[in-house]
Enzyme design. Sequence first.
Site, PDB file in Angstrom:
ATOM      1  N   GLU A  46       0.811  -1.225   0.000  1.00 54.27           N
ATOM      2  CA  GLU A  46       0.000   0.000   0.000  1.00 54.27           C
ATOM      3  C   GLU A  46       0.845   1.275   0.000  1.00 54.27           C
ATOM      4  OE1 GLU A  46      -2.790  -0.512   3.207  1.00 54.27           O
ATOM      5  OE2 GLU A  46      -3.715  -2.254   2.264  1.00 54.27           O
ATOM      6  N   GLU A  78      -6.373  -9.939  -2.994  1.00 50.40           N
ATOM      7  CA  GLU A  78      -7.147  -9.984  -1.744  1.00 50.40           C
ATOM      8  C   GLU A  78      -8.640  -9.843  -2.041  1.00 50.40           C
ATOM      9  OE1 GLU A  78      -5.703  -7.146   1.141  1.00 50.40           O
ATOM     10  OE2 GLU A  78      -3.612  -7.429   0.537  1.00 50.40           O
TER      11      GLU A  78
END
Length: 931
Positions: free
Chosen positions: A708, A809
């Site tokens: 991220e 994910e």
Amino acid sequence: MKGLPICCFISRQHKHPSKRSEETMENPQLMSNSGCSENLNQAANIIVNHDFSNGLHSWHTNCCNGFVVSAECGDRGKPLSSLRSSGNYAVVTNRTKCWQGLEQDITSRVLPGSTYSVSACVGVSGPLSGSTDVLATLKLENHGSATSYMLIGKTSVSKEKWEIVEGTFSLLAVPERLVFYLEGPSPGVELLIDSVVISCPSSSESESASIGAGDDNIIINPKFEDGLNNWSGRGCKVALHDSMADGKIVPQSGKAFASATERTQNWNGIQQEITGRVQRKLAYSVAAVVRIFGNNVTAATVQATLWVQTPGRNDQYVGIANVQATDKDWVQLQGKFLLNGSPSKVVIYLEGPPPGTDLLVNSLVVKHAEKTPPSPAPVIENPDFGVNIITNSQLDDSTNGWFPLGNCNLSVGSGSPHILPPMARASLGVHEPLSGRYIHVKNRTQTWMGPAQMITDKVKLFLTYQVSAWVRIGSGANGPENVNVALGVDNQWVNGGQVEINDDRWHEIGGSFRIEKQPSKVMVYIQGPGAGVDLMVAGVQIFPVNREARFKYLRHQADKIRKRDIVLKFSGAGSSSLPGTNVKVVQTQNSFPIGSCMSRTNIDNEDFINFFVKNFNWAVFGNELKWYWTEPQQGNLNYKDADDMVALCQKHNIETRGHCIFWEVQATVQQWIQALNKDDLMKAVQNRLTDLLTRYKGKFKHYDVNNEMLHGSYYQDRLGKDIRANMFKTANQLDPSATLFVNDYHIEDGCDTRSCPERYIEHILDLQEQGAPVGGIGIQGHIDNPVGPVVCTALDKLGILGLPIWFTELDVSSINEHVRGEDLEVMLREAFAHPAVEGVMLWGFWELFMSRDNAHLVNAEGDVNETGKRFLALKHEWLSHARGQVDVQGQFNFRGFHGKYAVEIDTPSKKIVKTFIVDKGDTPLVVPVEL
């Protein structure tokens, strides 16, 4: 020999009903104990699925095979035809040792000191003359000591008779693992089991509840009617009250409530041990009535938590549920939990408010959770797919239907695009051109000001709506500006899509939304540029999208990129006579990676593992590889959980992704790391890379290097811009075999300008320019109400880089299982049909073990829901099978998905089975089959 690991294969036979054996029907005396299960005492039976009415659920064979014959099956064409029980019965076959049989783990259902009666109805079949013994046995396992066995009872059994094996047992202490099993007949003899009952006749009502059969509360003294008996403070004191605050606080129900006082930590609270009263693999519902008091705190979070101790493992803390409590009224906290393993100690406690604030508890109830019936598919009358619900979208009637949100001014201008934005065009196909008129918004003094419209009566529940518009900004911007199509649903903001603008051109906004609870007011509005910047909006479209209509196109695309023409070329002895011979081709596994997240606790649940191994070929660990897990305190390394999971994956030939080496978001960084100076932090980063990648070299195919980076910058802020590229370079040096990924969220849904595809591309190119060996693009895929063209557009943009794309994910969420299943199907089909996507990882699939609510495919106790059924149907669709005959050239041609295959040829003399693998390729694959 009895201590061998469980290495069994369980199959379930499904036969068409056939006529019962006439011999059995006409000579009932052959069954001296026919239907004996009806005579067994089933009161408080701790055996799950005791009569095999649910197949072999909760049962496991020990190094042999097993299946269940149902009451409807009748004659199976075996010697069992003369041996019938009144219902289902299990058959244990392919037994090569006398100790091989059928077993069930009963660890959490047995109480120390209680006496249990055992009664099992058993039979035998196969090559047997005379009789043989069947034994009921307990296996006791404790960490660090040898496995021991306890004989409960045995009986002599001959063919064509059911017999009862009986006995009793009592344990002073329950071992870490306690397994009941039936064994005994000679190798080659089939063991038949009609039913098994293990009960505790002397148990009191409370003990019966504790072993988990009923819906009784497993909390003792739940309303404090017996004072504080069975309750204690967790790091604080507890007190009993009938009222507080001069009578302003009284119980909501009952006569008393408890307080946790003198609290110095957030985790201080009130607790009760429930060891022995909670059963593994059962879902429990939790309901507590709570409030807070004192220290001038008017509102705070109260949480229910489990503290679980398991021998040989770190303590586990399971968050059950939380609620915002106040000092004004009692509120109810509700949640669910499930234990996968067999803990030695379980404590439930309530915690949460700031230190110095009392936590008040009126009651706590923990019961076996009732199974929620599956939600029916929503019935939507006249969905009007593709019909725009926006009034006066083309501005034919000036700005009628629109109103200014805030003190801004609306007018109509001309000169906007005449064509639909590409994402809307992909969903709608042929469409009338736009008018070229736009709404011009001036005098904006707040970012939220813009054109708005009420659509309350036009939005239908459970329909997925696609959002589309052209937007542009005026002069005066000081940098990039975000423009957002938003919805106000009662008091909730819903994102319909946004875009970042840094020029004077028209830009497309594309997004989606869905409403699942009846609102009283829905308003759509366009907002975003800073105060003083004009906003221009054209061609606003909000329409329900028929997502399944795109599936035909996606099947066609998948056929082109995931299949290959295959030529089976037969040769060898007898091949000249093969033309016209029947050929059957069965695909046993599609090679496209579809994996899932798992946690260490999950692998203690054999039902979870069975589903995982059967349906996934890749795995990723939820937390167990993250730095805060492997080194919670400096120098205190914890790799045991990850080691256990790696070993499981290797055992079942499941590939693994390493998630993640670093996490750039500051909130995820341990306090001890944040306390380091710059030089020590650089050393810690280097040690982390060396420790992790040296330990697991060659074991993880992928690594998410720094998670991220579009949403966080902790390491970059502390160590400089070069640190990100250096992380990639060092990781590559330590394990050159691993593909190194970037990984981020909101890439594919048009909802976040920080992580739009364009920003992601710039980010990746910047890393590559610094020498970072970026090998793959991770799109997390935590998506709401996906729409194919929106997702595909993002994939097309990222595909320009030529790097493999993975959904790393993926999860979707809806309170309706059917709608959730359609969401999942949309995402899986888009991924499978896109040439740049090389794999998909689900972020879990089992209820209570996912980060999002209403996202699971399998319910807590192992039932596959409608979402899971959609997933399994897709897995089945993506297997190719073919039948036909060998042609005159000695060949058999077909087209199939990439993966593993078996071909079966029936020659006049024998049946031949060969296996082969189909890899990717643009040219036909010629597979030589030597006979």
